[in-house]
Enzyme design. Structure first.
Site, PDB file in Angstrom:
ATOM      1  N   ARG A  82       0.914  -1.350   0.274  1.00 27.22           N
ATOM      2  CA  ARG A  82       0.099  -0.222  -0.578  1.00 27.22           C
ATOM      3  C   ARG A  82       0.817   1.121   0.152  1.00 27.22           C
ATOM      4  O   ARG A  82       2.341   1.280   0.889  1.00 27.22           O
ATOM      5  CB  ARG A  82      -1.375   0.114   1.113  1.00 27.22           C
ATOM      6  CG  ARG A  82      -2.144  -0.481   1.489  1.00 27.22           C
ATOM      7  CD  ARG A  82      -3.135  -0.725   0.132  1.00 27.22           C
ATOM      8  NE  ARG A  82      -3.938  -1.541   0.596  1.00 27.22           N
ATOM      9  CZ  ARG A  82      -4.190  -2.528   0.138  1.00 27.22           C
ATOM     10  NH1 ARG A  82      -3.661  -2.724  -2.210  1.00 27.22           N
ATOM     11  NH2 ARG A  82      -5.455  -3.475  -0.648  1.00 27.22           N
ATOM     12  N   HIS A  84      -0.613   0.089  -9.705  1.00 28.94           N
ATOM     13  CA  HIS A  84      -1.646  -1.240  -8.601  1.00 28.94           C
ATOM     14  C   HIS A  84      -2.060  -2.245  -9.818  1.00 28.94           C
ATOM     15  O   HIS A  84      -2.986  -2.594  -9.937  1.00 28.94           O
ATOM     16  CB  HIS A  84      -2.492   0.143  -8.407  1.00 28.94           C
ATOM     17  CG  HIS A  84      -2.850  -0.594  -6.832  1.00 28.94           C
ATOM     18  ND1 HIS A  84      -3.421  -0.147  -5.611  1.00 28.94           N
ATOM     19  CD2 HIS A  84      -2.992  -1.887  -6.380  1.00 28.94           C
ATOM     20  CE1 HIS A  84      -3.924  -1.203  -4.961  1.00 28.94           C
ATOM     21  NE2 HIS A  84      -3.733  -2.073  -5.469  1.00 28.94           N
TER      22      HIS A  84
END
Ligand code: NAP
Ligand code: GLV
Length: 308
Positions: free
Chosen positions: A223, A271
């Site tokens: 993250r 991502h």
């Protein structure tokens, strides 16, 4: 089975998800959530609005369509509501291939050879001992262990850092805050696969990154909020870090003009290091709904006190 399953995946076409759940659980009523919908027994969600939780008061469990539950845990949740995250579901092998690619690209200097090739320049660089590139994996869970297994196949020394002791064959294990400095000092290529929790937010900062071996390389596939981006850039520019491959960012999509886009030592991807696979995820979720209905235990239950 008179079950009602409510899908809440804002911004995504629900059609294939609904069709998949209906095929796997033909006796269940499966619908896309909308405000004011009938109460459901199970939620299947990614980043639902607070209103979903506030209205769906009879849920036996909420299935998160992803491994990380940080977004879900930002909501006000009823005490005792069971949250279940994806447990591999086809993501671990993707993570292993992404990390190995970034590791090889750096270790074998492929970027330099690509530049040489574009310039029509023939130069053989000396091989570098892989013993000089110990790989340290922060987060030795489902994904971290699969990455460790893949990296070991190529004879790199592997270290792992977790909260509790993890005995993983071939991996030098470190655990807890007290062992973090020793883990960092033993690491040249850092792979971050920690969940985002109050304990891990901003964990990759000047203080920790400075403790990595000289010319260390950072791969963050967990993250963005685990990494203090300005600290990483400062340490690359000072020469302490050789560079980074980053798949996740403090703010996504990465803002136009962000220095990561153009920094010569930083590789970015949007991502995608381990994407949710629809059929694997649905099969796992449907199997777990059936298991829970039969009173069986399932893997991937989130411990809300730990935050993952
Ligand atoms: P997991 O199985 O829950 O593993 C988490 C690991 O982190 C465990 O080893 C855990 O230690 C360790 N950990 C947690 N808090 C810690 C702390 N404070 N100090 C030290 N170690 C700590 O999770 P996973 O399935 O491997 O997924 C990891 C993360 O990857 C997810 O949370 C998600 O954010 C991210 N992810 C990213 C993508 C992407 O495409 N970029 C895709 C999927 C997942 P213990 O072993 O002691 O519990
Ligand atoms: C993706 O980032 C996930 O948490 O599954």
């Amino acid at each position: 089975m008179g079950l009602h399953i409510s899908l809440c995946h804002p911004g995504v076409d629900p059609t294939p998800w609904l069709a998949g759940l209906r095929a796997l659980l033909p006796k269940a009523v499966v619908s896309a959530w909308e405000p004011g919908a009938e109460p459901a027994d199970y939620g299947v969600v990614w980043a639902p609005p607070q209103q979903f939780i506030d209205e769906q008061l009879q849920l036996k469990a909420v299935f998160n369509i992803g491994a990380g539950v940080d977004k879900l845990l930002q909501l006000r949740l009823p005490v005792g509501l069971r949250l279940v995250r994806l447990d591999d579901a086809g993501m671990a092998v993707q993570m292993a291939e992404y990390v190995c690619h970034a590791l090889f690209r750096h270790y074998r200097a492929f970027e330099t050879y690509e530049q040489q090739a574009r310039a029509g320049y023939w130069l053989q660089r000396p091989p570098r001992p892989r013993a000089d590139f110990p790989v340290g994996i922060m987060g030795m869970g489902v994904l971290g262990q699969r990455v460790a297994q893949a990296v070991q196949q190529f004879d790199f020394p592997v270290r792992g850092w977790s909260r509790a002791p993890r005995d993983v064959p071939g991996v030098q294990g470190f655990h807890g805050v007290g062992a973090l400095d020793a883990f960092l000092a033993a690491t040249r290529v850092l792979v971050c696969l920690l969940p985002l929790t109050p304990d891990t937010r901003n964990i990759l900062c000047r203080a920790t990154l400075s403790r990595l071996q000289p010319a260390a390389y950072v791969i963050n596939v967990a993250r963005g909020a685990l990494l203090v981006e300005d600290d990483l850039l400062a340490l690359i520019d000072s020469g302490h870090l050789a560079g980074a491959t980053l798949d996740v960012f403090q703010s996504e999509p990465l803002a136009p003009g962000h220095p990561f886009w153009t920094h010569p030592c930083v590789q970015v991807t949007p991502h995608v290091s381990a994407q949710t696979l629809e059929s694997d995820s649905l099969a796992q979720i449907a199997g777990k709904i059936l298991a829970l209905e039969q009173g069986q235990s399932v893997a991937g239950i989130v411990d809300r006190t730990r935050g993952y």
